[in-house]
Motif scaffolding. Structure first.
Motif, mmCIF file in Angstrom:
data_model
loop_
_atom_site.group_PDB
_atom_site.id
_atom_site.type_symbol
_atom_site.label_atom_id
_atom_site.label_comp_id
_atom_site.label_asym_id
_atom_site.label_seq_id
_atom_site.Cartn_x
_atom_site.Cartn_y
_atom_site.Cartn_z
ATOM 1 N N VAL A 114 -50.223 8.097 21.795
ATOM 2 C CA VAL A 114 -49.826 9.812 21.573
ATOM 3 C C VAL A 114 -48.387 9.773 21.580
ATOM 4 O O VAL A 114 -47.805 9.482 22.942
ATOM 5 N N SER A 115 -48.100 10.281 20.502
ATOM 6 C CA SER A 115 -46.388 10.553 20.531
ATOM 7 C C SER A 115 -46.154 11.562 21.348
ATOM 8 O O SER A 115 -46.698 12.568 21.662
ATOM 9 N N VAL A 116 -44.827 11.596 21.856
ATOM 10 C CA VAL A 116 -44.231 12.446 22.719
ATOM 11 C C VAL A 116 -42.815 12.671 22.056
ATOM 12 O O VAL A 116 -42.047 11.891 21.559
ATOM 13 N N GLY A 117 -42.383 13.960 22.402
ATOM 14 C CA GLY A 117 -40.894 14.410 21.839
ATOM 15 C C GLY A 117 -40.693 14.338 20.581
ATOM 16 O O GLY A 117 -41.607 14.786 19.655
ATOM 17 N N SER A 118 -39.794 13.608 20.123
ATOM 18 C CA SER A 118 -39.333 13.310 18.604
ATOM 19 C C SER A 118 -39.922 11.963 18.201
ATOM 20 O O SER A 118 -39.471 11.673 17.122
ATOM 21 N N GLU A 119 -40.738 11.278 18.775
ATOM 22 C CA GLU A 119 -41.445 10.020 18.263
ATOM 23 C C GLU A 119 -42.102 10.328 16.874
ATOM 24 O O GLU A 119 -42.504 11.416 17.122
ATOM 25 N N PRO A 120 -42.141 9.730 16.212
ATOM 26 C CA PRO A 120 -42.969 9.450 14.906
ATOM 27 C C PRO A 120 -44.385 10.286 15.223
ATOM 28 O O PRO A 120 -44.994 9.497 16.265
ATOM 29 N N GLY A 121 -44.673 11.280 14.909
ATOM 30 C CA GLY A 121 -46.104 11.980 15.383
ATOM 31 C C GLY A 121 -47.348 11.037 15.015
ATOM 32 O O GLY A 121 -47.573 10.475 13.914
ATOM 33 N N THR A 122 -48.065 11.004 15.821
ATOM 34 C CA THR A 122 -49.381 10.271 15.760
ATOM 35 C C THR A 122 -50.782 10.799 15.802
ATOM 36 O O THR A 122 -51.815 10.654 15.363
ATOM 37 N N LEU A 123 -50.811 12.548 16.439
ATOM 38 C CA LEU A 123 -52.121 12.933 16.336
ATOM 39 C C LEU A 123 -52.933 13.042 15.342
ATOM 40 O O LEU A 123 -54.099 12.990 15.416
ATOM 41 N N ALA A 124 -52.159 13.358 14.284
ATOM 42 C CA ALA A 124 -52.868 13.576 12.823
ATOM 43 C C ALA A 124 -53.624 12.245 12.521
ATOM 44 O O ALA A 124 -54.808 12.284 12.135
ATOM 45 N N LEU A 125 -52.956 11.083 12.677
ATOM 46 C CA LEU A 125 -53.333 9.984 12.365
ATOM 47 C C LEU A 125 -54.556 9.472 13.249
ATOM 48 O O LEU A 125 -55.626 9.052 12.868
ATOM 49 N N LEU A 126 -54.459 9.677 14.744
ATOM 50 C CA LEU A 126 -55.500 9.570 15.758
ATOM 51 C C LEU A 126 -56.859 10.254 15.052
ATOM 52 O O LEU A 126 -57.872 9.674 15.053
ATOM 53 N N ASP A 127 -56.531 11.342 14.682
ATOM 54 C CA ASP A 127 -57.944 12.574 14.359
ATOM 55 C C ASP A 127 -58.556 11.945 13.003
ATOM 56 O O ASP A 127 -59.573 11.908 13.007
ATOM 57 N N ALA A 128 -57.687 11.484 12.153
ATOM 58 C CA ALA A 128 -58.099 10.886 10.758
ATOM 59 C C ALA A 128 -58.865 9.423 11.284
ATOM 60 O O ALA A 128 -59.969 9.319 10.341
ATOM 61 N N LEU A 129 -58.451 8.547 12.212
ATOM 62 C CA LEU A 129 -59.091 7.465 12.339
ATOM 63 C C LEU A 129 -60.413 7.645 12.867
ATOM 64 O O LEU A 129 -61.218 7.107 12.624
ATOM 65 N N ARG A 130 -60.474 8.683 13.924
ATOM 66 C CA ARG A 130 -61.834 9.127 14.536
ATOM 67 C C ARG A 130 -62.595 9.596 13.376
ATOM 68 O O ARG A 130 -64.029 9.382 13.425
ATOM 69 N N ALA A 131 -61.942 10.467 12.457
ATOM 70 C CA ALA A 131 -62.894 10.975 11.311
ATOM 71 C C ALA A 131 -63.734 9.922 10.557
ATOM 72 O O ALA A 131 -64.760 10.038 10.073
ATOM 73 N N ARG A 132 -63.107 8.810 10.446
ATOM 74 C CA ARG A 132 -63.713 7.704 9.637
ATOM 75 C C ARG A 132 -64.538 6.741 10.420
ATOM 76 O O ARG A 132 -65.238 5.871 9.758
ATOM 77 N N GLY A 133 -64.880 7.044 11.837
ATOM 78 C CA GLY A 133 -65.807 6.452 12.679
ATOM 79 C C GLY A 133 -65.090 5.501 13.334
ATOM 80 O O GLY A 133 -65.836 4.783 13.961
ATOM 81 N N LEU A 134 -63.952 5.356 13.535
ATOM 82 C CA LEU A 134 -63.323 4.457 14.383
ATOM 83 C C LEU A 134 -63.136 4.599 15.877
ATOM 84 O O LEU A 134 -63.083 6.017 16.208
ATOM 85 N N ARG A 135 -63.247 3.731 16.742
ATOM 86 C CA ARG A 135 -63.090 3.657 18.023
ATOM 87 C C ARG A 135 -61.571 3.781 18.252
ATOM 88 O O ARG A 135 -60.846 2.854 17.853
#
Length: 194
Positions: free
Chosen positions: A45-66
């Protein structure tokens, strides 16, 4: 010095800059064949000004990935737990270090990362050889060494801003190259011996 320069540039990014880059980064990462064929992805999970990851994490989960996320241990090693949505995260302050968002569920232990078909790595820069510059804590060096020790070879992908793909970063003997870098504008792959 390179770390300080990159962090200074990141600190000048606005919330809108980070948000826009996160959307573009997720789109590019989701096109990766390594993620399309993965069943389990280790990420963060990105923090501060790191390249953001939450949208990617949710999209991966939506694809059925662990999706596995790290939890920082007192010795700077990483434990792993499953991401089941934003509600499965807790903000954890680690002493004077930056607060991190970590999974709240059952922990798999440091070897849990070996279950991943792909590992999305944080970083500050990557060079033309695929060598990644981290923040200097050594947590992901341990992860990469562990993967090598147990003989598994997931795809290693670092998520960065476009300006963080540089000519050369300092590397030591224990450093391992990544397979690809994803930035908001595209994907770059690295060829190296396996």
């Amino acid at each position: 010095m390179l770390r300080q320069e990159i962090l200074a540039v990141r600190n000048r990014l606005t919330a809108d800059d980070v948000r826009e880059a996160a959307v573009a980064l997720a789109g590019r990462a989701l096109e990766l064949p390594e993620l399309a064929r993965a069943r389990t992805v280790a990420a963060y999970v990105s923090v501060g000004s790191e390249p953001g990851t939450l949208a990617l994490l949710d999209a991966l989960r939506a694809r059925g990935l662990r999706v596995l996320l790290p939890a920082l241990l007192p010795d700077n090693d990483l434990d792993w737990g499953a991401y089941t949505g934003e509600g499965s995260l807790a903000r954890v302050q680690h002493g004077s270090k930056m607060a991190l968002f970590e999974p709240t569920g059952q922990r798999l232990g440091p070897d849990g990362v070996a279950l991943a078909d792909a590992v999305l790595l944080p970083g500050l820069a990557v060079d033309a050889r695929g060598m990644r510059l981290g923040r200097g804590g050594g947590s992901y060096d341990r992860v990469l060494a562990r993967l090598e020790r147990v003989g598994v070879h997931p795809a290693l992908v670092v998520l960065l801003y476009d300006s963080e793909v540089v000519e050369r970063v300092p590397a030591e003997g224990h450093d391992r190259p990544v397979d690809a870098v994803v930035t908001p504008s595209g994907v770059r792959r690295f060829r190296h011996g396996s």
